[in-house]
Enzyme design. Structure first.
Site, PDB file in Angstrom:
ATOM      1  N   GLN A 175       0.772  -1.266   0.056  1.00  0.00           N
ATOM      2  CA  GLN A 175       0.149   0.135   0.139  1.00  0.00           C
ATOM      3  C   GLN A 175       0.953   1.080   0.158  1.00  0.00           C
ATOM      4  O   GLN A 175       0.868   2.063  -0.598  1.00  0.00           O
ATOM      5  CB  GLN A 175      -0.943   0.086   1.282  1.00  0.00           C
ATOM      6  N   HIS A 206       2.294   3.013  -3.103  1.00  0.00           N
ATOM      7  CA  HIS A 206       1.604   3.883  -4.003  1.00  0.00           C
ATOM      8  C   HIS A 206       1.825   5.365  -3.969  1.00  0.00           C
ATOM      9  O   HIS A 206       1.655   5.812  -5.184  1.00  0.00           O
ATOM     10  CB  HIS A 206       0.191   3.458  -3.736  1.00  0.00           C
ATOM     11  N   GLU A 210     -10.391   1.634   3.238  1.00  0.00           N
ATOM     12  CA  GLU A 210     -10.662   1.239   1.753  1.00  0.00           C
ATOM     13  C   GLU A 210     -10.437  -0.362   1.698  1.00  0.00           C
ATOM     14  O   GLU A 210     -11.250  -1.126   1.195  1.00  0.00           O
ATOM     15  CB  GLU A 210      -9.713   1.826   0.868  1.00  0.00           C
ATOM     16  N   HIS A 211      -9.277  -0.687   2.133  1.00  0.00           N
ATOM     17  CA  HIS A 211      -8.982  -2.223   2.044  1.00  0.00           C
ATOM     18  C   HIS A 211      -8.828  -2.549   3.573  1.00  0.00           C
ATOM     19  O   HIS A 211      -7.976  -1.935   4.377  1.00  0.00           O
ATOM     20  CB  HIS A 211      -7.609  -2.573   1.396  1.00  0.00           C
ATOM     21  N   ASP A 233      -6.139  -6.475  -6.216  1.00  0.00           N
ATOM     22  CA  ASP A 233      -5.791  -5.207  -7.046  1.00  0.00           C
ATOM     23  C   ASP A 233      -5.797  -5.851  -8.490  1.00  0.00           C
ATOM     24  O   ASP A 233      -6.299  -4.814  -9.545  1.00  0.00           O
ATOM     25  CB  ASP A 233      -4.557  -4.770  -6.791  1.00  0.00           C
ATOM     26  N   HIS A 265     -54.189  17.867  -7.874  1.00  0.00           N
ATOM     27  CA  HIS A 265     -53.693  16.313  -7.633  1.00  0.00           C
ATOM     28  C   HIS A 265     -55.210  15.402  -7.265  1.00  0.00           C
ATOM     29  O   HIS A 265     -55.089  14.602  -7.772  1.00  0.00           O
ATOM     30  CB  HIS A 265     -52.651  16.072  -6.508  1.00  0.00           C
TER      31      HIS A 265
END
Lengths: 423, 423
Positions: free
Chosen positions: B251, B254, B319-320, B353, B412
């Site tokens: 991770q 990145h 996220e993960h 991934d 209506h």
């Protein structure tokens, strides 16, 4: 009503209020004030904007009981029937978590989880529609959201309208705060001493509420920002012009900026509807609003044939679409963009507004091209599940490392390699 | 790596880039220029920002074939295998339109329709990941989107990277334009002479792309604005510290702002992982980035027990998430907020991934509280279907009128009444 012969493109006149610089600045200021001062800001701003001096933000259970007592029994019964229908339709939308397994031990899936908490904004004054509360609360309840909070600006005497509280009571909503405007949205998004923050905010509101929702989006989720309401009726020569006129007017009475449009291949129907609209308009209590809407945003498009009428509807991508043709159900498959499709002469739009079961919170401003009616999915989220066995990794690890190295991500490749080596 | 004993709340350090006033102004200017000048603006801005002088925006079929020829066969084979898996997982998400019927002739339903058209943004340079193209394109294809457009900034020589074109070719994407940045987003949203507008824009990009997506949202739909990537590993004392360290580093490589966190009740594991991270870091090609990420955004939280570790994970809403505990599958039901859950020691994040099938476009910045991985639903929309028979309206019309009048909407009510009267 103006009749326009079309051969090519059609479009709705749409009037989207994106807020002035002053309004944007006011909303930013209010959000900051709520973040800095918490509850105190809510009391101050409620006094300033709603002229209500409160000693307490949260509605007491006693207040709800009293409001409920005040309601007409027949109205409550009608409301209960509607709630049953709406709950039934939304129940059918519920999705299960699912998984798939492979012989090598791989398990993949999607876990569906309700949001923890949702805030429903209920506008003040005459716009506090019980049907709108129902349409926002029920999908969240069906999704399984545990905490549903309502906020609504108090009247000057510090109360909320009995119909709002009674509707909340019928729905079983118990956490209600007397606060409205951008300050309510800020409180729901970021929390104060009294109001715990929520994960998503839904419900209609004025321009300040809309701008505040847009500003807090990201910190929390929001529903669509609704524009003025729209109806498009697609009808052929066998349709009843009186029904069509009544339906166009039921849209027009909402708002001067509401849009009511007929698309038809029949010149005769166009003329009949135009006359009938003018006639029915005369006796409407909201004549002024409806007249202005029909004049500024109403139109009758006469196309060369039904095919072109259908294409026109897809270009308009209306919030509400009525099909009043010979075989209306057969046309449904050709409609690509519409929030709700009302099929046949007895499916007048108010059937869906109040009672049938589908949600009346619908995509406006042509966003039916890519958005959906409010639904149970809006109150859940998905998590992917990935479980690989040792065997599955042995089988596929080499390929995974190769793809990682193709993208120059060596640490990704090594996270696989280290497991293949079994160290 | 820093080890923190926690007893109460935990939080990820998150660094969200919301753009400077200059960046916002630049994006507004670019969007205006594209709206005013069309294709000409795209040529001018591409020369200015990408140093590429183009005579044509659209990629020729010949260019794609040449790029495809250049690719390594083994890599193509790996890519094809991944595409099969991703397509299979997304195929299982497909939903059917449905309806329900009642004895009184009522038909209610939800019609599921694919979006007409989608634009996928592919960033330039090293960020042009084939896996990312696959993850954005496949769900749209599975949903049934007819027109899928790719845009990507050209290299200075006027070409796109071979891996980008080869991946597009493998996926069957044929409409590709050499344009990037805010100008590409403006073209996709509003159209130019060459580029027809789309209904939704997805795909990652730099801050200008993100701001442009936010600016055009409403005119078209967009996917989430992704923040820096995050992983949280929940592990107990039996977990392999080497695996955890490798996953945290995958991770961290990145982005300097990526966040890698271990939550564990085991002090011993915490210390082992901390050491192992430092050791594995030494030999990484992207050591600089990973080191900075681990230092600034990495942490090991030691909780008092597994229950508190699970609560911490739910607070972080990562996220993960990797579960490396004795009985990881048994914990899945207690995880309320996570984009993707990787279960057990062989489910290293890169498995998801690149290869397993679930989407790698996941909610960041804690938005897993209310958002989902990119999925087939994101490329479809729903329309409600409401068909009432005469009998159904006779049965329920009175109730519907009553609810309409409760809200003061006489037109209506009359739209119903006129049908009950059968006039």
């Amino acid at each position: 009503m103006k009749i326009i012969q079309v051969e090519g493109e059609v479009s709705l006149k749409r009037d989207i209020d994106t807020g002035t610089a002053e309004q944007l600045a006011a909303v930013e200021r209010i959000i900051r004030q709520v973040n800095e001062e918490g509850d105190q800001a809510l009391f101050t701003l409620t006094e300033q904007f709603d002229r209500a001096v409160l000693s307490k933000l949260r509605v007491e259970r006693e207040e709800m009981l009293i409001a409920h007592e005040q309601m007409d029994d027949e109205v409550l019964e009608a409301l209960r029937e509607a709630i049953v229908n709406v709950r039934d339709f939304h129940d059918r939308q519920k999705r299960q978590s699912w998984m798939t397994t492979k012989a090598d031990g791989t398990i993949l899936g999607q876990k569906i989880t309700p949001l923890d908490s949702v805030g429903v904004y209920v506008p003040g004054g005459k716009a506090a529609y019980p049907s709108s509360i129902m349409m926002n609360v029920v999908p969240a309840q069906v999704a399984g959201v545990k905490r549903i909070v309502m906020v609504s600006p108090p009247q000057a005497d510090g109360t909320l309208p009995a119909s709002v509280l009674a509707t909340a009571y019928e729905l079983g909503v118990e956490e209600i705060y007397k606060v409205g405007g951008a300050q309510a949205i800020a409180a729901l998004a970021f929390g104060t001493e009294t109001i715990q923050p929520v994960d998503k905010i839904t419900g209609p509101g004025n321009i300040y509420v809309a701008l505040a929702k847009r500003a807090v989006f990201g910190a929390v989720d929001i529903d669509m920002i609704a524009g003025p309401s729209e109806i498009v009726v697609l009808a052929d020569e066998q349709a009843n012009p009186r029904y069509i006129a009544a339906d166009l007017l039921s849209q027009a009475e909402h708002d001067e900026r509401a849009s009511a449009v007929l698309v038809t291949p029949s010149q005769r129907l166009a003329e009949q509807v135009s006359k009938e609209v003018m006639k029915q308009l005369e006796t409407l209590p909201k004549k002024g609003i409806a007249e202005s809407s029909i004049r500024d945003y109403g139109a009758i498009y006469v196309t060369r044939n039904v095919d072109e009428a259908i294409e026109a509807v897809n270009e308009l991508a209306p919030e509400h679409l009525e099909l009043l043709t010979e075989e209306p159900m057969a046309l449904v498959g050709r409609i690509r963009h519409a929030g709700a499709i009302f099929v046949g002469p007895y499916s007048s739009e108010p059937v869906g507004d109040y009672f049938a079961g589908p949600n009346h919170v619908l995509p406006t401003n042509g966003t039916a091209r890519f958005s959906s009616p409010l639904n149970v999915d809006d109150f859940t989220k998905k998590s992917s599940i990935i479980s690989y066995s040792q065997q599955a990794l042995q089988l596929n690890g080499g390929t995974i490392s190769k793809l990682a190295r193709l993208e120059g991500l060596e640490a990704h490749a090594r996270a696989i390699d280290i497991r293949l080596e079994g160290k």
